[in-house]
Design a protein around this motif. Structure first.
Motif, PDB file in Angstrom:
ATOM      1  N   LEU A  31       4.354  13.791  -7.108  1.00 25.54           N
ATOM      2  CA  LEU A  31       4.689  12.490  -6.581  1.00 25.54           C
ATOM      3  C   LEU A  31       6.005  12.321  -6.868  1.00 25.54           C
ATOM      4  N   PRO A  32       7.220  11.846  -6.357  1.00 21.17           N
ATOM      5  CA  PRO A  32       8.453  11.783  -5.802  1.00 21.17           C
ATOM      6  C   PRO A  32       9.425  11.307  -7.672  1.00 21.17           C
ATOM      7  N   GLN A  33      10.440  11.819  -7.555  1.00 20.83           N
ATOM      8  CA  GLN A  33      11.408  10.912  -8.729  1.00 20.83           C
ATOM      9  C   GLN A  33      11.516   9.169  -7.991  1.00 20.83           C
ATOM     10  N   GLN A  34      12.276   9.322  -7.399  1.00 24.52           N
ATOM     11  CA  GLN A  34      12.746   7.632  -6.823  1.00 24.52           C
ATOM     12  C   GLN A  34      11.955   7.591  -5.647  1.00 24.52           C
ATOM     13  N   VAL A  35      11.751   6.403  -5.564  1.00 29.30           N
ATOM     14  CA  VAL A  35      10.889   5.543  -3.652  1.00 29.30           C
ATOM     15  C   VAL A  35      11.302   4.574  -3.559  1.00 29.30           C
ATOM     16  N   ASP A  36      11.955   3.261  -2.024  1.00 32.50           N
ATOM     17  CA  ASP A  36      12.241   2.753  -1.710  1.00 32.50           C
ATOM     18  C   ASP A  36      10.887   1.509  -2.329  1.00 32.50           C
ATOM     19  N   VAL A  37       9.710   2.283  -1.825  1.00 29.76           N
ATOM     20  CA  VAL A  37       7.986   1.377  -1.993  1.00 29.76           C
ATOM     21  C   VAL A  37       7.455   2.388  -2.357  1.00 29.76           C
ATOM     22  N   MET A  38       6.949   1.364  -3.532  1.00 32.57           N
ATOM     23  CA  MET A  38       5.385   3.183  -3.828  1.00 32.57           C
ATOM     24  C   MET A  38       4.499   1.876  -3.894  1.00 32.57           C
ATOM     25  N   ILE A  39       3.155   2.667  -2.977  1.00 32.40           N
ATOM     26  CA  ILE A  39       1.545   1.795  -3.097  1.00 32.40           C
ATOM     27  C   ILE A  39       0.859   2.362  -3.340  1.00 32.40           C
TER      28      ILE A  39
END
Length: 639
Positions: A31-39
């Motif tokens: 998984l990415p460490q940071q995202v704008d939107v997590m669904i």
């Protein structure tokens, strides 16, 4: 299309060899460490949201699910007309139409007057009223809808792929943090380390829980489902079968005298059919004993209900049992007084109900259809974060309407037929009247959002009596001027989070000095308070935020393309190519006059502002420049 003749096989039926329908699972990635939107959740609500956000390469979106791969056999199958209109915005509605079963008629069956132990047909009715939508009510495997969303996600600028085998175990919101305030902890269902299950931590700006009725997101933000059950159990199964029941290829509602009730839903492919079968009434607080119910038990129940007809099941593609209950969450987001939302709920995570009216998938995808463009606006700087508060305000009202409708519909459908022995029962004829009366609701076209910053008051509704402020823009035929192509005008609205202004001309000669559309174009192109000049980023195409379209009443051959205002033929893109697809004329071939069909004032014309989710935000006179500017000032921010 016909398929499933030699057995049920999931996937794209255009591949004759079922092995060729197998789609390789995505690569296992961290998984990415940071995202704008997590669904959280790869159901229809989550995938619809991911598909919308994938249109923006600048927005980082991640979607996860506990399952280890994409869905192959779906639970929901009914696609309402309004949902098909939404699919058109992604440009896969035509593929769904080609593959799906079309629900054109519904048959009603009740106990035979002379032989009450047997059923007889009472009537057949048209399923969807004329001109309710340009699209039909269709039936298709939910998994095929997922496949189309996944394809949109892969092909779009954001290139979003799901991360499977992830279970959410914790969610914390730091109310003091401005960037990435939500911290999520996931557990991988595979790849055990020597110390136990592997955990991954992701920080997000926003989180959307689309993880079903047992939503972990909902639990972790302290929300709960509130409601009740009507203590009714039903079985459902998709079967390949041979039967002498004459309406097996029609949607059919069956009320038997003493054996219960059943709903028949023909499936795509010409051979498969879904059976909703009433089971025994449950006692207060009693739950289904799933171990005691088998597919053979459901088949036997179906044969008892259908007497004197029989059904011989050759293959069961899928079956399940469920309990009817209507429940609604206490809130659709985690906002509190003085604090804007960071975590949202959608779909079954915030409302549950029976599946017989076909509202589950349809309501769920329209939840995220409402939320997606708002998140995109905030994350791309088009609007302030306050816009996100309108999601709960608009969709919680819709969900409450759904719960109220489903409670009454399920009670009527499950009740025994009224008779001398059962005077308190439901007259099947009354159930049919109820079915017809709520046809627009079940088609999804009756939803109306209340006046707000996103919906006008309806002061000028008389200018377009067939296009209601707060309801979806009702498409109708048109002819595109430049290439004489017959089109549906509503199909201009794509899933790209743009606003749309439809300018319907009055009776003045097109592009003359008296033409109000020409004057409107001059204002939008030149004046300092023009919404196009104020809200279009420097260097971007003129239609990148607000897209202008014009329609004239004249025959398309009576207007020359070189007469059209430059704003309606803008130069766009890397090479400054001219866009010829913004001007339309009424269809004089007999397909339908837009002005007549949708009640547009022929003398004055009008402006219709359409939101990115295809709902009408405002109707204005063509020369109400102040009203036009004021509306967009209340929604958008200057770049």
């Amino acid at each position: 299309m016909q398929f499933h003749l030699d057995g049920f096989h999931p996937g794209d039926p255009r591949y004759s060899d079922p092995q060729d329908r197998v789609v390789p699972p995505p690569l296992k990635r961290p998984l990415p460490q940071q995202v704008d939107v997590m669904i959280v959740g790869c159901g229809p609500a989550g995938l619809n949201l991911a598909a919308q956000l994938s249109q923006f390469g600048s927005i980082s979106t991640c979607i996860v699910d506990q399952k280890d791969d994409r869905l192959l056999v779906g639970q929901a199958d009914g696609i309402a007309c309004r949902t098909m209109e939404m699919f058109q915005a992604y440009e896969f509605a035509d593929q769904i139409q080609q593959e799906a079963y079309w629900v054109n008629e519904t048959a009603f069956w009740k106990p035979d007057a002379e032989h009450p132990g047997q059923i007889s047909r009472s009537s057949k009715i048209q399923d969807v009223e004329d001109d309710l939508s340009e699209f039909p009510h269709v039936i298709i495997n939910q998994a095929r809808v997922h496949d189309h969303f996944l394809e949109v996600m892969r092909q779009s600028p954001g290139k979003v792929e799901p991360h499977y085998s992830r279970r959410l175990v914790d969610l914390q919101v730091d109310t003091e943090a401005e960037d990435y305030p939500v911290t999520l902890t996931f557990e991988r269902a595979v790849n055990y380390s020597q110390y136990g299950k592997e955990q991954e931590i992701v920080k997000a700006r926003y989180v959307v829980g689309c993880d079903g009725a047992r939503s972990s997101v909902r639990t972790l933000i302290g929300r709960e489902l509130v409601g009740d059950s009507i203590n009714q159990a039903w079985g459902v199964m998709d079967v390949l079968a041979v039967t002498d029941f004459p309406d097996i290829r029609l949607k059919a509602a069956i009320h038997s005298n003493n054996e219960g009730n059943m709903l028949i839903i023909p499936r795509e492919g010409g051979y498969m059919v879904r059976l909703y079968i009433e089971l025994d009434k449950l006692k207060q607080d009693e739950r289904i004993s799933r171990d005691e119910i088998t597919a053979d038990y459901l088949i036997s129940a179906a044969n008892r209900i259908m007497q004197p007809y029989t059904v011989e099941v050759k293959e069961v593609a899928w079956w399940s049992v469920y309990e009817i209950g209507q429940r609604l969450t206490t809130a659709f987001d985690d906002s509190e007084e003085g604090r804007l939302p960071r975590v949202f709920l959608a779909g079954d995570a915030c409302h549950t109900h029976s599946p017989k009216a076909g509202q589950g998938l349809n309501t769920s995808v329209n939840d995220t259809w409402n939320l997606g463009w708002k998140l995109a606006h905030v994350l791309t700087g088009r609007a302030n974060p306050e816009l996100l508060s309108t999601y709960s305000a608009e969709r919680q009202h819709v969900a409450q309407m759904l719960i109220n409708f489903d409670r009454e519909f399920s009670t009527m459908f499950s009740a025994k037929p009224k008779s001398a022995d059962n005077p308190d029962g439901v007259d099947p004829a009354e159930f049919q009247k109820y079915f017809v009366r709520f046809g627009r609701y079940t088609a999804g076209t009756s939803i109306r959002y209340n006046p707000s910053s996103l919906v006008g008051s309806g002061e000028h509704q008389s200018l377009a009596t067939g296009q209601t402020t707060g309801m979806r823009f009702h498409s109708a035929p048109a002819v595109r001027l430049a290439d004489a192509r017959p089109v549906q005008l509503g199909h201009c609205v794509k899933a790209d989070a743009r606003w749309h202004i439809f300018a319907f001309a009055g009776q003045q000669p097109p592009m003359s000095d008296q033409c109000r559309v020409r004057a409107l174009c001059d204002f939008l192109q030149n004046e300092h308070n023009s919404p196009l000049k104020r809200f279009t980023p420097a260097g971007a195409d003129v239609d990148s935020v607000i897209d202008l379209h014009a329609m004239f009443q004249q025959y398309h051959r009576d207007i020359d393309v070189d007469q059209i205002h430059p704003l309606l033929q803008p130069l766009k893109g890397r090479y400054g190519l001219r866009d010829y697809e913004k001007v339309f004329c009424t269809d004089h071939s007999g397909a339908g006059d837009f002005y007549a069909l949708r009640g547009i004032d022929r003398e004055q014309g009008c402006l219709i502002i359409v939101r990115p989710d295809q709902y009408i935000a405002e109707i204005l006179p063509l020369d109400d420049y102040a009203g036009l500017s004021r509306f967009f000032e209340g929604v958008l921010t200057r770049p």
